[in-house]
Design an enzyme around this catalytic site. Structure first.
Site, PDB file in Angstrom:
ATOM      1  N   ASP A  82       0.866  -1.175   0.000  1.00 36.25           N
ATOM      2  CA  ASP A  82       0.000   0.000   0.000  1.00 36.25           C
ATOM      3  C   ASP A  82       0.909   1.234   0.000  1.00 36.25           C
ATOM      4  OD1 ASP A  82      -2.166   1.674  -0.004  1.00 36.25           O
ATOM      5  OD2 ASP A  82      -3.178   0.741   1.679  1.00 36.25           O
TER       6      ASP A  82
HETATM    7  C1  BGC Z   1      -5.128   3.140   0.384  1.00 35.37           C
HETATM    8  C2  BGC Z   1      -5.454   2.078  -0.637  1.00 35.37           C
HETATM    9  C3  BGC Z   1      -5.401   2.652  -2.018  1.00 35.37           C
HETATM   10  C4  BGC Z   1      -4.043   3.274  -2.242  1.00 35.37           C
HETATM   11  C5  BGC Z   1      -3.871   3.871  -3.635  1.00 35.37           C
HETATM   12  C6  BGC Z   1      -3.855   3.888   0.041  1.00 35.37           C
HETATM   13  O1  BGC Z   1      -3.624   4.961   0.855  1.00 35.37           O
HETATM   14  O2  BGC Z   1      -5.011   2.561   1.656  1.00 35.37           O
HETATM   15  O3  BGC Z   1      -6.725   1.518  -0.366  1.00 35.37           O
HETATM   16  O4  BGC Z   1      -5.689   1.663  -2.970  1.00 35.37           O
HETATM   17  O5  BGC Z   1      -3.839   4.310  -1.300  1.00 35.37           O
HETATM   18  O6  BGC Z   1      -4.585   5.028  -3.779  1.00 35.37           O
END
Ligand code: BGC
Length: 750
Positions: free
Chosen positions: A306
């Site tokens: 993530d």
């Molecule tokens: C979130 C994810 C997301 C990713 C990309 C992160 O901060 O936890 O769910 O897919 O960002 O935007």
């Protein structure tokens, strides 16, 4: 069209001219191996990097220049020199399809000048429609979809989202969220399919299938991304990305099954939990990322980190001394691609780690092989972007109709004192509250912007609840006073005055759209200003109807006796205003059921499938579970009666299935839909059993007076639980089946 792979593989002798067509084509696996054997260490490291669009755009990260523009020099550096495998995100807000097309063309032009011409994989959060593309259809959020209890709705939502995402040239979607909602305070409850494992499993699998179809090279489908593996939704303190404390039994019983089901359904990618479990950040946990994910679940696709989570092993989790050590930890634990997403040194550090032997080449080839496989399966080597003109259904009337139907099916009627609802269309009503005249409150976060709070991105022609009600009953019958903003009283006195002139007051409480860290709240009660408005409306003695646009179950308990009707509307998307109006004024009979327990107080957050010890009350009776509304609850404008619950046997032996039937009759005056829910209680088990668990459901339609027999097949494996040895186990004993207000027991003999 790209000629690259063909010519390249021809050179390697993997295909030869003159053979019959099928025999000529090398398998994806062969092509991947051939490509891997050609790649340098740095090229491999580049494939494992995912950067944000910020790093190739004009301006500085998190503050890009407007209008958005790419910078040739940066493109050259990131794609040409670093050989980046993947890009993601938008720079602050949604783009038009035309602009997305320009972006992909520009990226690909640089790719075409690289040695191996490996296409860049673009990923996006299209979590309730292609929310980062201007004008795209905005569907209900996942939690609202869960309230439909209709997996076909999730499948259709996935299909529409996939279509509109590909119409923006993007083949990879960071959705669905398969985290089961066990902590109601968490800022991402609205992104889940609710509190129950079985319901979330059915909805999650359907959504993955809607995204991916049978073949992700289909230009109308995308690769899905299951997230966030594992245990993300259980922060002890309720704060996003904060520690979970749970043992393997709980992790496997509640949090793993949705992922297992989606892996079995073929989901292509997975994103890792940003937080920690029992003190070990999941990004640095090989037991979870390799042991559980690969060896047990058999997942073969790409595992992406993530946002910034490898770097955060240094600065937040403090398990690594520096960025390079963190990369080593995460990649060796099982992360294939790093959502870096801003620090370009990742490629250099990873290259060094490989050259120094700190990460074995076998591990790198495994990760890069998975990434290349995904790109080939998506057909990116043949065609990186299809012309947006080839997507006539983008933001079409039929997609809006599907969004409307999903929103209608999600509407959950919680209270209807003396059949106050539906309201007569001749009624005079006041609309008040922050949700009344606000598209952003209907859509929630991830709507044109990350947090979704900016009304300047509202799509023209979409109706707020106030506008939809005006359209339904005539503008002359509807007045509107804002009353309160999300966190601030505005003109409560004016609302009180306006209330005197109407027959009903419709109070639309709304949670400020917010997700991830910005969505953390200290307490589940509504902000004071909104409570003040609601209390002032109740004090007018006019009948109050409460409509809720919320991301999680904010406490309403003290107000329940004081209002005539309550409609849980969740964050139902662009057509949500129309859906609310149709239900309130009787054009649609509500059928939604709560996908979670609606708790009665902010500090008593017990899920429906509780253990008996959670039931004990202060007087020692087993009467302590007292939510405002239970999981699975939802009223209709008609009534249903259950009878004749039958089990086809009193004893269940070995692996044989049991057939359970029940008659359901529509005893009211309107046609309606009922979700027939099958729960099972295990009376005694070696790991404390739950009060009951959902083991099946079926949504049926009944005309007035009509009766149907609903049948379920229960297999002994559905009586299984995670035993003390941390594996699925069944034990002989007594079980009770509950459907509606009926119950029946049987003996299971293993
Ligand atoms: C979130 C994810 C997301 C990713 C990309 C992160 O901060 O936890 O769910 O897919 O960002 O935007």
């Amino acid at each position: 069209m790209r000629q690259f792979t063909h010519i390249f593989l021809l050179g390697l002798g993997l295909i030869s001219w003159g053979w019959p067509a099928q025999a000529q084509e090398a398998s994806i696996e062969e092509k991947v191996q051939a490509l891997l054997s050609e790649m340098t260490v740095k090229e491999k490291a580049g494939q494992m990097a995912q950067f944000s669009i910020d790093v190739i755009s004009k301006g500085v990260p998190y503050n890009l220049a407007e209008p958005h523009a790419l910078v040739d020099k940066k493109l050259q550096k990131v794609i040409g020199e670093l050989g980046t495998g993947s890009l993601l995100n938008v720079g602050g807000h949604a783009y038009s399809r035309e602009h997305w097309y320009e972006i992909h063309q520009a990226i690909d032009a640089v790719v075409q000048k690289t040695r191996l011409k490996i296409p860049v994989l673009y990923g996006i959060d299209a979590i309730h429609g292609a929310n980062y593309t201007l004008d795209a259809t905005l569907l209900p959020q996942q939690l609202a979809l869960a309230a439909t209890w209709d997996p076909e709705m999730a499948r259709l939502a996935g299909k529409i989202t996939a279509y509109e995402t590909r119409a923006s040239g993007i083949p990879w979607n960071f959705s669905p969220v398969l985290d089961v909602m066990r902590q109601p305070l968490w800022s991402r409850v609205f992104e889940t399919f609710g509190e129950d494992v079985y319901l979330a499993k059915q909805m999650g699998v359907a959504m993955v299938q809607g995204y991916e179809g049978d073949d992700i090279s289909d230009p109308y489908r995308v690769a899905s991304c299951m997230k966030h593996f594992l245990g993300y939704s259980m922060p002890f303190a309720g704060k996003d990305r904060s520690p979970a404390h749970m043992g393997m039994i709980e992790l496997r019983e509640y949090f793993l099954p949705t992922f297992q089901a989606a892996v079995d359904a073929g989901a292509k990618t997975i994103m890792i939990n940003s937080a920690e479990i029992d003190g070990i950040p999941v990004h640095a946990n090989p037991d979870i990322l390799t042991g559980v994910l690969r060896e047990e679940l058999g997942f073969k696709g790409v595992a992406v980190s993530d946002w910034e989570d490898i770097i955060l092993l240094v600065s937040r989790h403090r398990v690594a001394e520096n960025h390079k050590e963190a990369i080593k930890m995460a990649v060796n634990a099982g992360v294939d691609m790093s959502m870096v997403p801003l620090d370009l040194r990742f490629v250099q550090f990873l290259t060094e780690l490989i050259e120094e032997g700190e990460i074995p080449m076998s591990r790198i080839d495994e990760a890069v092989g998975r990434i290349l496989t995904l790109k080939m399966e998506l057909g990116l080597f043949e065609n990186i972007v299809y012309d947006f003109e080839e997507y006539p259904e983008f933001a079409s009337e039929s997609h809006a109709q599907a969004a409307y139907e999903a929103a209608l099916a999600s509407m959950t009627l919680l209270k209807n004192e003396k059949n106050t609802l539906p309201l007569a269309k001749s009624s005079k009503v006041l609309l008040t509250g922050p949700g009344a005249h606000s598209l952003v409150s209907l859509n929630g976060p991830w709507s044109r912007t990350w947090q979704g709070t900016d009304p300047s991105y509202d799509t023209e022609g979409k109706l707020t609840t106030y506008q939809a009600i005006q359209q339904k009953i005539g503008a002359e019958n509807v007045s509107y006073v804002e009353g309160a903003k999300w966190n601030e009283a505005v003109d409560i006195k004016a609302a009180v005055k306006a209330a005197r002139k109407v027959d009903y007051v419709i109070v639309c409480l709304a949670e400020m759209p917010a997700t991830e860290k910005p969505g953390d709240i200290p307490d589940l009660n509504w902000p004071a200003a909104q409570q003040e408005l609601l209390e002032a409306m109740i004090a007018t003695k006019k009948p109050v109807i409460l409509v809720l646009n919320e991301a999680r179950p904010r406490i309403i308990h003290p107000y329940i006796p004081q209002v005539k009707g309550i409609l849980q509307a969740y964050q139902p998307g662009h057509e949500g205003g129309r859906a609310i109006a149709s239900v309130l004024f009787g054009d649609y009979n509500p059928e939604g059921k709560l996908p979670y327990t609606y708790h009665s107080s902010a500090n008593s957050l017990i899920p429906y499938d509780r253990k008996t010890t959670s039931d004990i009350y202060i007087d020692f009776s087993y009467n302590g579970f007292r939510p405002s509304y239970p999981f699975g609850f939802g009223l209709s404008y008609t009534t249903f009666a259950y009878s004749n619950l039958k089990l086809d046997k009193e004893e269940l032996w070995g692996n044989e299935p049991m057939t359970i039937t029940v008659d359901v009759k529509n005893t009211g005056k309107r046609a309606g839909k009922e979700v027939v829910q099958l729960y099972v209680r295990d009376h005694v088990a070696s790991v404390t059993p739950s009060d009951r668990r959902l083991r099946g459901f079926d949504k049926i339609s009944l005309e007035p007076g009509e009766k149907k027999t609903v049948s379920f097949t229960l297999y002994p494996e559905e009586l299984a639980f995670i035993g003390r040895d941390e594996t699925w186990t069944t034990e002989s004993g007594t079980f009770t089946v509950f459907i509606g207000d009926k119950k029946a027991s049987f003996e299971y003999k293993k």
